[in-house]
Design a protein around this motif. Structure first.
Motif, short mmCIF file in Angstrom:
data_model
loop_
_atom_site.label_atom_id
_atom_site.label_comp_id
_atom_site.label_asym_id
_atom_site.label_seq_id
_atom_site.Cartn_x
_atom_site.Cartn_y
_atom_site.Cartn_z
N TYR A 35 0.82 -1.21 0.00
CA TYR A 35 0.00 0.00 0.00
C TYR A 35 0.86 1.26 0.00
CZ TYR A 35 -3.92 -3.08 0.89
OH TYR A 35 -4.87 -4.05 0.76
N SER A 36 0.24 2.37 -0.36
CA SER A 36 0.96 3.65 -0.43
C SER A 36 1.41 4.08 0.96
CB SER A 36 0.05 4.73 -1.01
OG SER A 36 -0.94 5.07 -0.07
N VAL A 37 2.39 5.00 0.97
CA VAL A 37 2.91 5.48 2.25
C VAL A 37 1.79 6.09 3.09
CG1 VAL A 37 4.55 7.03 3.37
CG2 VAL A 37 5.15 5.94 1.22
N GLN A 74 -0.11 3.39 4.72
CA GLN A 74 0.74 2.82 5.79
C GLN A 74 0.76 3.73 7.01
OE1 GLN A 74 4.59 1.30 4.61
NE2 GLN A 74 3.92 1.00 2.51
N GLY A 92 4.96 9.48 -7.07
CA GLY A 92 4.63 8.27 -7.81
C GLY A 92 4.37 8.54 -9.28
N LEU A 136 4.33 12.57 1.71
CA LEU A 136 2.98 12.41 1.16
C LEU A 136 2.70 13.49 0.11
CD1 LEU A 136 0.89 11.78 4.40
CD2 LEU A 136 2.19 10.15 3.02
N ASP A 137 1.88 13.17 -0.88
CA ASP A 137 1.49 14.22 -1.82
C ASP A 137 0.23 14.92 -1.29
OD1 ASP A 137 -0.89 12.96 -2.68
OD2 ASP A 137 0.20 11.84 -4.21
N GLU A 191 -2.84 12.97 -0.33
CA GLU A 191 -2.60 12.08 0.80
C GLU A 191 -2.54 12.85 2.12
OE1 GLU A 191 -0.16 8.45 -1.26
OE2 GLU A 191 0.96 10.26 -0.79
#
Ligand SMILES: Nc1ncnc2c1ncn2[C@@H]1O[C@H](COP(=O)(O)OP(=O)(O)OP(=O)(O)O)[C@@H](O)[C@H]1O
Ligand SMILES: [Mg+2]
Length: 502
Positions: free
Chosen positions: A139-141, A144, A292, A169-170, A173
């Protein structure tokens, strides 16, 4: 008051990291803890979580004095922490991570089905509907991070500490994470938030405490502070000299600089769609795009960390099959994830700075210690690295200062083409302006830079040209007066009214 800290003191050899610090946290508030690199933020948090034993002072939680001796003891008392680097295990499933150490058991056997149900229930409260039987690392940061929060809250449930949680994070996120944090605030948790992103501090926090050189400077409602005042508290002096005055508007009449490098068909299907790139002497090329999107991967091709494509300079072919060859060709790459790729914690500041230069010269010709010391001292001054001296172990520096050491290491090699992936992440406002200024100095000397950054203001301020990466393709190239926030955002968000490049 949920949590009160009085007269907290923590000494390290040669450093008074916390000096008579006070801090209060109410239930149901987000309290930002701010300060320059090395101010003592992480040290204060580590005293709260039992990672460090303070030398003096009192910590009171819910009216009772506490002195946690370990992170698990702090958790049992009600204090949970989530760090920037997710401290969970990527090779275990989400459910195993959430229930680790408290798995439902029968006759000693872990009850997998019950564990899955328990994990689902824990995440439901966060609006996260994911398959908890898959490995966390898939899964994405951001996800997580939220799993880490869910675990910390389930274990602790009174105080939640977030030490630079948003650094990788972007924008979307970050919003997702903030929703989760607001929900927890509503439930009455006290939340301590450490961040160098002032926009986020203003968006999320109710109160702010500033530390400087290990001392308490001010605690105030966020509504009482503006940006300038806040920065001045952090720096300890008026702002004028610190603001970046290089952010001049881009004009279209800038003269073309001499050509330096031509990259052709860099990339590989499935990683980054092959792209061409010409780099001129003294030019700063900015790479914009969501996390990403393929920004870092693009850089990895340019530095020989991945193979695909060719490079030439005015003398002919530049072999780039390995980073070693890239370094020999005068390339440098300060990566984003400095924890794993960057510093060697057990070596001194001097040794860390000399490392890349030594590798480039070959280990057969050791750099004399006096020269290493000279280099180290020069960069300690130039980048304002806060360390008692050049012999200090890098692992003992604050996070932001460790990053400056990585940067110094690459600068010491005097590369002709330097790639900086998120050069100012985790770096405080003062050092931030310093690094932007340095970028201008370097390019004046002819060095070309490729800068990857999620902070558009920063990218706009430094770049002569901005390339936008979206879905693993270079989709737009902006120059001159087209380099603006709106044009970049449009290209990132897939608006086709701007010139697309193949
Ligand atoms: N384990 C350690 N050994 C020796 N000195 C340390 C150690 N940890 C921190 N320090 C020192 O204590 C001071 C405060 O560091 P701290 O990590 O708390 O700063 P910070 O505010 O978190 O900074 P940053 O924003 O860079 O993360 C620094 O001078 C640092 O060098
Ligand atoms: Mg820190």
């Amino acid at each position: 008051m949920l949590l009160s800290i009085r007269s907290l003191t923590k000494r390290f050899p040669g450093t008074l990291a916390l000096d008579d610090v006070r801090f209060d946290l109410k239930a149901g508030e987000v309290h930002a803890l701010l300060g320059e690199n090395g101010a003592g933020k992480s040290t204060l948090i580590k005293c709260l979580t039992g990672a460090y034993r303070p030398d003096g002072g009192d910590i009171t939680l819910d009216g009772e004095k506490i002195s946690p001796r370990s992170t698990s003891e702090a958790q049992e008392l009600g204090i949970g922490t989530v760090y920037q680097e997710v401290n969970l295990l990527p090779n275990l499933t989400v459910a195993q991570n959430l229930c680790f150490g408290r798995e439902p058991r029968r006759m000693g056997m872990i009850q997998t089905r019950a564990m899955t149900r328990q994990a689902d229930a824990m995440l439901e409260a966060y609006g996260l509907d994911i398959d908890v039987t898959r490995d966390l690392g898939l899964y994405s940061v951001a996800i997580q991070q939220i799993v880490a929060i869910a675990r910390a809250v389930a274990l602790s449930g009174k105080v939640l500490i977030l030490d630079e949680p948003t650094a990788s994070l972007d924008a979307r996120e970050v919003e997702m994470l903030f929703e989760v944090v607001r929900g927890l605030r509503e439930k009455g948790l006290g939340i301590v938030f450490v961040s160098h992103f002032l926009d986020q501090v203003f968006e999320l926090s109710d109160r702010v405490t500033v530390l400087r050189n290990g001392r308490h400077v001010v605690t105030e409602d966020i509504a009482e502070l503006d940006r300038v005042k806040l920065i001045e508290h952090m720096l300890g002096h008026a702002l004028e000299t610190e603001v970046d005055d290089h952010a001049t508007p881009h004009d279209d009449s800038a003269p073309k600089r001499p050509e330096m490098l031509k990259f052709r068909q860099m990339g590989r299907a499935g990683v980054v769609h092959p792209f061409d790139l010409d780099v001129r002497q003294g030019e700063v090329v900015g790479l914009a795009g969501l996390l990403g999107s393929g920004r870092t991967e693009s850089a990895e091709f340019l530095f020989g960390l991945r193979s695909g494509g060719t490079a030439t300079d005015t003398d002919g072919d530049v072999p780039l099959d390995t980073p070693r060859k890239a370094i020999a060709a005068g390339f440098g790459f300060a990566p984003e994830d400095r924890k794993t790729d960057g510093i060697v914690a057990d070596l001194s500041v001097r040794e860390n700075i000399a490392l890349a230069l030594q590798a480039a010269r070959g280990w057969a010709r050791p750099i004399p210690r006096a020269e290493q010391a000279r280099l180290a001292d020069m960069y300690i001054e130039r980048l304002d690295i806060r360390t008692s001296d050049a012999e200090k172990r890098v692992g003992e520096l604050s996070g932001g200062n460790q990053q400056k050491v990585v940067l110094a290491r690459w600068l010491a090699m005097n590369p002709r083409f330097l790639i900086l992936d998120e050069p100012t992440r985790g770096i405080d406002v003062g050092a931030h302006a310093e690094i932007l200024r340095l970028i201008h100095e370097l390019t004046a000397e002819g060095m070309a830079l490729l800068v990857i950054s999620s902070e558009l203001d920063e990218l706009i301020a430094v770049s002569d040209r901005v390339i936008v990466v979206r879905d693993r393709r270079h989709v737009a190239e902006l120059t001159g007066s087209d380099i603006r926030t709106d044009t970049i955002v449009h290209a990132i968000a897939h608006r086709d009214d701007i010139g697309e490049v193949a």
